[in-house]
Design an enzyme around this catalytic site. Structure first.
Site, PDB file in Angstrom:
ATOM      1  N   ASP A 104      -6.238   1.609 -11.480  1.00  0.00           N
ATOM      2  CA  ASP A 104      -7.503   1.940 -10.837  1.00  0.00           C
ATOM      3  C   ASP A 104      -8.229   2.909 -11.772  1.00  0.00           C
ATOM      4  OD1 ASP A 104      -9.501   2.287  -8.857  1.00  0.00           O
ATOM      5  OD2 ASP A 104      -8.498   4.114  -8.189  1.00  0.00           O
ATOM      6  N   ASP A 134     -11.281   5.404 -10.745  1.00  0.00           N
ATOM      7  CA  ASP A 134     -11.655   6.687 -10.156  1.00  0.00           C
ATOM      8  C   ASP A 134     -10.439   7.389  -9.568  1.00  0.00           C
ATOM      9  OD1 ASP A 134     -14.053   5.630 -10.814  1.00  0.00           O
ATOM     10  OD2 ASP A 134     -15.006   5.887  -8.868  1.00  0.00           O
ATOM     11  N   GLU A 159     -14.706  10.737  -8.857  1.00  0.00           N
ATOM     12  CA  GLU A 159     -15.235   9.520  -8.255  1.00  0.00           C
ATOM     13  C   GLU A 159     -16.642   9.333  -8.810  1.00  0.00           C
ATOM     14  OE1 GLU A 159     -13.871   7.348  -6.122  1.00  0.00           O
ATOM     15  OE2 GLU A 159     -11.945   8.410  -5.909  1.00  0.00           O
ATOM     16  N   GLY A 178     -13.212  -0.195  -8.313  1.00  0.00           N
ATOM     17  CA  GLY A 178     -14.207  -0.405  -7.267  1.00  0.00           C
ATOM     18  C   GLY A 178     -15.503   0.312  -7.573  1.00  0.00           C
ATOM     19  N   LYS A 189      -9.046  -7.015  -6.048  1.00  0.00           N
ATOM     20  CA  LYS A 189      -8.153  -6.390  -7.027  1.00  0.00           C
ATOM     21  C   LYS A 189      -6.843  -7.162  -7.126  1.00  0.00           C
ATOM     22  CE  LYS A 189      -9.683  -1.575  -7.227  1.00  0.00           C
ATOM     23  NZ  LYS A 189      -9.262  -0.164  -7.195  1.00  0.00           N
ATOM     24  N   ASP A 233      -4.692   5.204  -6.405  1.00  0.00           N
ATOM     25  CA  ASP A 233      -4.614   6.360  -5.507  1.00  0.00           C
ATOM     26  C   ASP A 233      -5.197   6.089  -4.131  1.00  0.00           C
ATOM     27  OD1 ASP A 233      -7.524   8.200  -5.352  1.00  0.00           O
ATOM     28  OD2 ASP A 233      -7.396   6.430  -6.628  1.00  0.00           O
ATOM     29  N   ASN A 275      -7.663   1.023  -1.094  1.00  0.00           N
ATOM     30  CA  ASN A 275      -8.091  -0.258  -1.662  1.00  0.00           C
ATOM     31  C   ASN A 275      -7.211  -0.700  -2.822  1.00  0.00           C
ATOM     32  OD1 ASN A 275      -9.147   1.929  -3.198  1.00  0.00           O
ATOM     33  ND2 ASN A 275     -10.617   0.556  -4.164  1.00  0.00           N
TER      34      ASN A 275
END
Length: 491
Positions: free
Chosen positions: A274, A276, A283, A367, A413, A436, A439
């Site tokens: 991931d 962020d 973020e 995302g 994802k 983390d 999602n």
């Protein structure tokens, strides 16, 4: 009249004499006893010494222990003795298969066990209006923010949890101490073994030490347990979530990563990240919102939606669209201006370098926004990059508040992870997913190993492994690499 007998004079303070002591700290202080072991089992040296005064029938000479064979004391074969080099943790017997469990203990030296979410029942919470900052008031609580469903006492669904016992690492050493290992082995011995197994064998090795301390205490230790607990009683997925494992982690301030000892554990071929709060510490959408001054509360509104989505309280797709609408009117060139602001997580750069030297493919599935994700992937040398593409008005050059194509949420994802693995010809057992947020859970579930990195509460509980440290380079220890090997790979 008869006089009452006088009480004997008080003796001196009782103390242990030299003859009453043994060489075992554990035995003297009754901290730990191996199950189903005789109390007089000390070791081979003690057994040999005790045999000197033992009568054997029929009589036979018992040679004292000579240590290393030499010309004066050559080795000789004695009937009735068997010397084997094999061990249950080395290779299984003919006709049997390997059934080993790998437990990697990470000491959280930079994350001491203090509560900073819920006020402690043992302490008086700060009165309202006391002038104390929220961060200072949070230090009076006994739960970390990653292990409570909310940071507000009024929103807690039930009564606050009871205060837990004093952290044992404060008593026995701020590291993975011998007492910590003994406690963990005792804990694992309480789980039932597979049918036909009568004893639990273990071995361990230190993977990382505390370089800042003069005594070089171990901070990452890998244990091999054979056999693994009976899977029909407690599957590995449930063992990771067991209440006793969680309590042990809290008492000793460690993260315990449990994995089956398979060939693929040591040889990953694809690692997916991931972006962020994983590859970077921020973020991105919050950074974008912070640049808007009108209305003044926009950054707080966007941050609240982000937090609720990462906690799993909101569907990520709808939450992302809602946040993007709030960004309508921002110039499209803002993504380029944010590049110098991105703070890459500690350990990411040497980790990507090490993975490349091992021939491991890497990908970032975000995302967030494609312009920043693609740029960061190029900077770090990551092979694949997928993220959301926002619509920019061609005439004004500003964000319209719309998103082009499918949202890269939890389902997307997982699909992208499977697609990349199939394209590279990589089995899912050799795929590692790191994230983390909520999602990220589906892609973690699809991968052979899912790692929650300083993650939200639900992710910590659902992921197959978790790391709560200050360097993502610790990921390599899950593959069995020592600190020396990690330095060689990332040099």
């Amino acid at each position: 009249m008869s006089q009452e007998p006088q009480s004997p004079s008080r003796q001196g303070r009782p103390s242990m004499t030299a003859s009453m002591r043994s060489s075992s700290f554990l035995r003297e202080h009754q901290q730990y006893r191996p199950p189903s072991k005789p109390e007089n089992h000390y070791g081979i040296d003690t057994v040999v010494e005790d045999l000197q005064a033992t009568s054997v029938s029929p009589p036979r000479e018992i040679s004292p222990f000579k240590g290393i064979p030499s010309a004066e004391n050559p080795p000789r074969i004695v009937d009735g003795q068997s010397h084997e080099l094999s061990h249950p943790n080395c290779t299984p017997l003919p006709g049997a298969s390997t059934n080993r469990l790998i437990a990697t203990l990470f000491y959280k030296s930079t994350n001491p066990r203090v509560s900073n979410a819920i006020p402690s029942p043992q302490r008086n919470p700060s009165p309202k209006g006391s002038g104390q900052s929220p961060s200072l008031r949070a230090a009076d609580s006994d739960l970390p923010p990653t292990m409570a469903p909310t940071s507000k006492l009024d929103d807690f669904p039930l009564e606050p949890p009871a205060t837990e016992p004093e952290p044992l690492d404060h008593l026995y050493g701020a590291n993975v101490s011998p007492m910590c290992i003994a406690s963990f082995l005792h804990l694992m011995s309480t789980f039932p073994l597979p049918a036909g197994s009568t004893d639990l064998h273990s071995s361990h090795r230190c993977l990382k030490i505390d370089q800042s301390h003069q005594e070089h205490h171990p901070t990452v230790v890998e244990l091999t347990l054979s056999p693994a607990p009976a899977s029909d009683y407690l599957p590995l997925k449930d063992l990771r979530k067991h209440e006793l494992i969680y309590r042990f982690e809290r008492e000793w301030n460690v993260d315990v990563a449990l994995r089956a000892d398979t060939l693929w554990r040591r040889y990953p071929r694809l690692v997916v990240f991931d972006m962020d709060s994983t590859l970077i510490t921020q973020e991105v959408i919050d950074l974008l919102a912070a640049t808007i001054k009108d209305p003044p509360d926009l950054a707080a509104r966007v941050a609240d939606i982000t937090h609720r989505a990462m906690m799993g309280e909101l569907e990520f797709d709808s939450a992302f669209r809602e946040r993007v609408k709030l960004l309508a009117g921002l110039p499209g060139t803002l993504f380029n201006e944010l590049r110098p602001v991105l703070d890459v997580t500690n350990g990411v750069r040497p980790l990507i370098k090490a993975l490349k030297r091992l021939g491991v493919k890497t990908a970032v599935l975000s995302g967030g926004f494609l312009p920043l994700t693609s740029w960061l992937a190029g900077e770090l040398g990551i092979d694949y990059a997928h993220a959301n593409e926002v619509v920019i008005d061609e005439q004004t050059g500003k964000l319209t508040g719309e998103v082009k194509g499918r949202i890269v949420g939890k389902e997307r994802k997982r699909e992208l992870l499977i697609e990349i693995a199939e394209k590279e010809g990589i089995a899912l057992e050799q795929v590692v997913a790191v994230g983390d947020g909520a999602n990220d859970l589906l892609m973690m579930e699809a991968a052979g190993l899912g790692v929650a990195w300083n993650a939200k509460p639900m992710v910590q509980m659902e992921a197959s492994s978790r790391l709560n440290g200050d360097s993502l380079l610790d990921l390599l220890h899950l593959f069995g690499f020592t600190e020396e090997e990690v330095r060689q790979l990332s040099a």
